[in-house]
Design an enzyme around this catalytic site. Structure first.
Site, short mmCIF file in Angstrom:
data_model
loop_
_atom_site.label_atom_id
_atom_site.label_comp_id
_atom_site.label_asym_id
_atom_site.label_seq_id
_atom_site.Cartn_x
_atom_site.Cartn_y
_atom_site.Cartn_z
N LYS A 22 -1.23 -9.71 13.74
CA LYS A 22 -0.89 -9.02 14.36
C LYS A 22 -1.53 -7.06 14.78
CE LYS A 22 2.94 -6.72 15.56
NZ LYS A 22 3.26 -5.67 15.40
N ASN A 23 -1.11 -6.28 13.44
CA ASN A 23 -1.47 -4.95 13.30
C ASN A 23 -2.51 -5.46 12.84
OD1 ASN A 23 0.87 -4.72 13.89
ND2 ASN A 23 1.61 -4.10 11.54
N CYS A 117 11.37 4.57 19.50
CA CYS A 117 11.66 3.50 19.31
C CYS A 117 13.08 3.03 18.88
CB CYS A 117 10.31 2.08 18.95
SG CYS A 117 10.43 2.03 17.44
N ARG A 122 9.23 8.35 15.71
CA ARG A 122 7.78 7.87 15.98
C ARG A 122 6.79 8.74 16.50
NH1 ARG A 122 7.93 0.95 16.19
NH2 ARG A 122 5.41 1.23 15.05
N ASP A 306 7.08 -3.76 6.36
CA ASP A 306 7.01 -4.58 7.86
C ASP A 306 8.28 -6.09 6.59
OD1 ASP A 306 4.59 -3.44 9.16
OD2 ASP A 306 6.75 -2.74 9.58
N VAL A 328 10.09 4.69 4.94
CA VAL A 328 9.33 5.16 5.52
C VAL A 328 9.65 5.31 7.23
CG1 VAL A 328 6.85 4.42 7.16
CG2 VAL A 328 6.94 3.81 4.52
N ARG A 398 7.80 -11.06 19.94
CA ARG A 398 6.58 -9.51 20.24
C ARG A 398 5.50 -9.50 18.69
NH1 ARG A 398 7.93 -4.25 20.87
NH2 ARG A 398 6.10 -3.69 19.71
C1 EPZ Z 1 2.23 0.98 11.96
O1 EPZ Z 1 2.90 1.58 12.90
C2 EPZ Z 1 2.35 -0.62 12.34
N1 EPZ Z 1 2.66 -1.29 13.54
C3 EPZ Z 1 3.48 -0.95 12.38
O2 EPZ Z 1 4.15 -2.15 12.04
C4 EPZ Z 1 4.44 -0.61 10.54
O3 EPZ Z 1 5.49 -0.74 10.59
C5 EPZ Z 1 3.89 0.92 10.43
O4 EPZ Z 1 2.28 0.96 10.48
C6 EPZ Z 1 4.02 1.33 8.71
O5 EPZ Z 1 3.22 -0.31 7.48
C7 EPZ Z 1 1.06 -1.13 13.91
O6 EPZ Z 1 0.32 -1.36 13.13
C8 EPZ Z 1 0.81 -1.43 15.80
P1 EPZ Z 1 2.18 5.18 10.89
P2 EPZ Z 1 2.36 3.00 13.08
O7 EPZ Z 1 2.15 6.52 11.92
O8 EPZ Z 1 1.55 3.25 12.96
C9 EPZ Z 1 5.45 8.86 11.35
C10 EPZ Z 1 5.70 -4.30 12.83
O9 EPZ Z 1 6.58 -4.49 12.58
N2 EPZ Z 1 4.28 9.95 12.25
O10 EPZ Z 1 1.99 4.20 9.91
O11 EPZ Z 1 3.28 3.00 13.62
C11 EPZ Z 1 6.25 7.95 11.21
O12 EPZ Z 1 6.76 8.74 12.06
C12 EPZ Z 1 5.76 -2.85 12.82
O13 EPZ Z 1 4.40 -5.04 12.32
C13 EPZ Z 1 4.29 11.42 12.12
O14 EPZ Z 1 5.09 11.40 12.49
O15 EPZ Z 1 3.69 3.97 11.55
C14 EPZ Z 1 6.42 7.37 10.75
O16 EPZ Z 1 7.16 7.92 9.92
C15 EPZ Z 1 6.83 -1.63 12.98
N3 EPZ Z 1 2.93 11.36 13.19
C16 EPZ Z 1 5.32 7.74 9.44
O17 EPZ Z 1 4.37 8.29 10.44
C17 EPZ Z 1 2.64 10.00 13.92
O18 EPZ Z 1 1.36 11.42 14.58
C18 EPZ Z 1 4.63 6.07 9.48
O19 EPZ Z 1 4.23 6.03 10.68
C19 EPZ Z 1 2.31 9.07 13.37
C20 EPZ Z 1 3.19 8.75 12.94
#
Ligand code: EPZ
Length: 418
Positions: A22-23, A117, A122, A306, A328, A398
């Site tokens: 998916k990701n 969410c 996020r 995840d 995370v 999803r």
């Molecule tokens: C990706 O989400 C995945 N989704 C998530 O999978 C996964 O849990 C996550 O990466 C961590 O591995 C997809 O790839 C579609 P992040 P993402 O930006 O990119 C902070 C699932 O279950 N952050 O790596 O949204 C954020 O708040 C989903 O399949 C900022 O502060 O996660 C978090 O604490 C859930 N500012 C940390 O970084 C930003 O601009 C990591 O989030 C962006 C992120």
């Protein structure tokens, strides 16, 4: 609202095939916006999030054809507008991934802010800041990100936090930017590498994906391509944990063992016998109860967040005491409340859950709150005494393709109640 009814106590046995990730699929579908010609993407999982991303592209006027369920053809040649509306973005925050490609290819984008969410705030501030550093004019008003750029310029970007979709958005934006871009502190997830390989198959010049420093030489145009998405490492891990929890023996096929080393190491610590091949993993628990393990989530190649909820479920029935620390996301223990209703002995202290394993959970009606939490409740149901009803399983649909059919293939007593 669909429910899953699960009667626990069956040792899982048999073979299961993993779907496309998916990701990886979501950023690659967004990346198709960059192409000058049609793009064909194979091994696409049939998931609600993928359907939502396709609906978003179609809404913009992009031609999308779904062939035999797993191959999707995307042609952005007739795109009509560059707007991602709230009603789609609110159902899938990964819609933010169209921001970079739209801006880089068409010079404008209007994307609804994803909003919070269940698992955390996020924010997308790092996505926005990186695009601004590349010359985008961005305003955020009435819940929308409005961005314009004649042509993005390459920049030296340093990400304050490791962000997967942030890295992906900026890598896609840089692919057609003028000049050289460096992304420091980049996410190293395998899905980032899959996206980079996809972009390079279209003629992009991305180097260093999979390391924390990615370099992109912007090009003037990207052509069409035919690309197959990598297997889903989280779906793989979910099935392996289910077998470990039920003392079973399963063969997971069409997967990629090299990208879930951290998960396999913890399953071995829990007592599982694991044999790996080029694209398959066999786990044999020899009908033995798993031992408790300690987990601390981190960006790749650390233990994946995840997979945290699934291991929380496993520790709930394991022999011993296991501590799970979620580093995370700030609110990713909602499955704990539901597991406690099934008898789990879990105490939350800050970002950690201390879990005293008990011999068996008791079936109960439980409710899913987010994608991976719902998966952990299914796993708990497989190991519980009695019939567990998991409600709100639209969360699970999803991110898991045909989950009840795949578990039925492994002998589980699971059925969907519509
Ligand atoms: C990706 O989400 C995945 N989704 C998530 O999978 C996964 O849990 C996550 O990466 C961590 O591995 C997809 O790839 C579609 P992040 P993402 O930006 O990119 C902070 C699932 O279950 N952050 O790596 O949204 C954020 O708040 C989903 O399949 C900022 O502060 O996660 C978090 O604490 C859930 N500012 C940390 O970084 C930003 O601009 C990591 O989030 C962006 C992120």
């Amino acid at each position: 609202m669909d429910k899953l009814a699960i009667t626990g106590g069956v040792r899982l046995q048999g073979e299961v095939r993993v779907s496309g990730a998916k990701n990886a699929t979501l950023p690659i579908l967004a990346g198709a916006l960059l192409a000058d010609g049609p793009v064909t993407i194979g091994n696409v999982p049939h998931l609600n999030d993928v359907t939502t991303m396709i609906a978003l592209l179609v809404r913009m006027g992009v031609d999308v054809t779904v062939h035999d369920g797993m191959r999707v053809e995307v042609d952005p040649g007739n795109i009509q507008h560059y707007r991602a509306p709230y009603e789609l973005v609110k159902t899938m925050r990964a819609s933010i991934l169209v921001l970079g490609p739209l801006l880089s290819r068409f010079g404008e984008a209007e994307v609804s802010l994803p909003g919070g969410c269940a698992i955390g705030a996020r924010p997308v501030d790092l996505h926005v800041a990186g695009l601004q550093a590349m010359g985008a004019e961005i305003s955020i008003e009435d819940g929308f990100i409005r961005a314009r750029a004649d042509r993005l310029k390459g920049a030296h970007l340093v990400l304050d936090i490791v962000t997967v979709t942030g890295t992906e958005n900026l890598m896609m934006a840089a692919a057609l930017a003028k000049g050289h871009t460096v992304i420091e502190n980049a996410a190293r997830e395998p899905e980032v590498v899959d996206l980079a390989n996809f972009l390079n198959s279209m003629g992009a010049r991305v180097r260093g994906a999979g390391t924390n420093r990615i370099e992109i030489e912007g090009v003037s145009a990207l052509g069409g391509t035919d690309y197959n998405v990598m297997p889903d490492r989280i779906e793989t891990g979910t099935f392996l944990v289910a077998a470990a929890m039920t003392g079973g023996r399963i063969l997971v096929k069409r997967t990629r063992p090299a990208v879930i080393e951290a998960v396999l190491a913890k399953l071995r610590d829990a007592g599982a016998d694991i044999v790996i091949g080029e694209d398959w993993i066999e786990l044999d628990m020899h009908a033995v109860r798993p031992k408790s393990v300690d987990i601390s989530t981190a960006p790749y190649p650390g233990f994946p967040t995840d997979m945290q909820a699934q291991f929380t479920a496993m520790n709930s029935i394991a022999d011993g005491v296991g501590t799970i620390t979620e580093n995370v996301f700030e609110n990713r223990f909602m499955h704990v409340l539901e597991l406690q209703r099934m008898g789990a002995d879990i105490k939350i202290a800050g970002h950690s859950a201390v879990i005293h394993g008990i011999a068996g959970l008791t079936a109960a009606p439980v409710m899913a709150t987010d994608l991976r939490a719902s998966a952990s409740l299914v796993l708990a149901g497989l190991a519980a005494d009695g019939e567990t009803l998991v409600d709100r399983i639209y969360h699970i649909d999803r991110g898991y393709e045909c989950i009840e059919e795949k578990f039925q293939q492994l002998g589980a007593l699971i059925r969907r109640i519509v």
